[in-house]
Scaffold this active site. Sequence first.
Site, PDB file in Angstrom:
ATOM      1  N   SER A  74       0.820  -1.208   0.000  1.00  0.00           N
ATOM      2  CA  SER A  74       0.000   0.000   0.000  1.00  0.00           C
ATOM      3  C   SER A  74       0.854   1.257   0.000  1.00  0.00           C
ATOM      4  CB  SER A  74      -0.897  -0.015   1.246  1.00  0.00           C
ATOM      5  OG  SER A  74      -1.629   1.178   1.386  1.00  0.00           O
ATOM      6  N   SER A  80      -5.344  13.441  -3.283  1.00  0.00           N
ATOM      7  CA  SER A  80      -6.194  14.628  -3.234  1.00  0.00           C
ATOM      8  C   SER A  80      -5.691  15.749  -2.345  1.00  0.00           C
ATOM      9  CB  SER A  80      -7.598  14.234  -2.774  1.00  0.00           C
ATOM     10  OG  SER A  80      -7.555  13.713  -1.445  1.00  0.00           O
ATOM     11  N   HIS A  97     -10.537  10.693  -7.313  1.00  0.00           N
ATOM     12  CA  HIS A  97     -10.291  12.102  -7.635  1.00  0.00           C
ATOM     13  C   HIS A  97      -9.887  12.280  -9.101  1.00  0.00           C
ATOM     14  CE1 HIS A  97     -10.708  13.731  -3.570  1.00  0.00           C
ATOM     15  NE2 HIS A  97     -10.190  12.596  -3.168  1.00  0.00           N
ATOM     16  N   LYS A 134     -18.072  12.845  -6.574  1.00  0.00           N
ATOM     17  CA  LYS A 134     -17.163  13.952  -6.838  1.00  0.00           C
ATOM     18  C   LYS A 134     -17.448  14.500  -8.248  1.00  0.00           C
ATOM     19  CE  LYS A 134     -13.713  12.814  -3.375  1.00  0.00           C
ATOM     20  NZ  LYS A 134     -14.484  11.836  -2.618  1.00  0.00           N
TER      21      LYS A 134
END
Length: 408
Positions: A137, A189, A217, A248
């Site tokens: 990750s 973001s 995003h 969004k």
Amino acid sequence: MDYRSAFHEALAKVRSEGRYRVFADLKRHRGEFPRATWTRADGTQADVIVWCSNDYLGQGQNPLVLDAMHKAIEEAGAGSGGTRNISGTTHYHVELERELAELHRKEAALLFTSGYVSNEATLSTLSKILPGLIIFSDALNHNSMISGIRGARCERHVFRHNDLAHLEELLAAAPADAPKLVAFESVYSMDGDIADMAGTVALAKQFGAMTYLDEVHAVGMYGPRGAGVAERDGVMAEIDIVEGTLGKAFGVMGGYIAADAVIVDAIRSYADGFIFTTSIPPALAAGAAASIRYLKDHNEVRVAHQERAATLKAKFARAGLPVMPSVSHIVPVLVGDAVHCKLISDILLEDHGIYVQPINYPTVPRGTERLRFTPSPAHTDAMMDALTSALEALWTRCNIARVGGVAA
């Protein structure tokens, strides 16, 4: 135990650090985005310009989207009636999933109630399907991804943000025969930087790992049809699971994944966050589908969006404001102190009719507190000039260092 005192102490700690959050009571004006009315705590009102909305393209005000939602309410009523397994799958949900799969050129898609839930539910479920899974990750992955990875209760490694050399080192050290997943975002973001899409995909393939890409995003805003950065960079077909949001750029609400049909079907069958949650209302599904169809065919909206972001960055830089480096539509301005960040936000709202929320810890690390501006195609030059002038005055008034930005 005095339970109430514990809650009071917890809130006092947040307040003492200058990061207590106050919600702005806003009422948007239909057809006049980004204008809104702010209601103060004393009941008085003022007109404001919204500068921090994630409705990046103003699609929440698109007449085609609103018409589709009104039509769905007239046809089907309000709620969905249950979970997807129990009466909550309507034709609107089916159509939206087909639209999303087609957008990302995948075999199937699966709707969730939010982008947060889609990340948490999917990532926590993968280890049930892939025993021995190891997840890699990115260090700046969203809280929803981190929560999902923790929920997977499998081996996990965090690689330094956008550091492919570190990712390669971690992948090389893992057992060659273990199932692996690289989880990362396209647009980050808070900083506005973008992942090395091709490089990450190549590394994953080299070490036999699946790829999980969060495009929340980026969907709607990048690529010739709005499928995201993976589409823009020509690697969309190489991504195993793409996750996105409807809340969004598409201007509505909900989350989703898109992938091969067998992957989607397995997540649908195992993910608690999908199985046990009431599905989104038909009106939201209809509105999202209309928004996606519109943005697929209107690349000029994306072009205008990028131009507006570039213009605002240039105006800030010329004014000597510490705009942080960003290669995306996100325009962050470094403040570096939680109290100052909240103070500037409050003064902008009260004295200048400018609404932008302070971004403080834990959203960003301490010492990197910032104001995060999200210009849309509807933000005019006049609005930008008024914003820049207000910030210039406040930076001097509040004696905040003009550091950490980029040169004009």
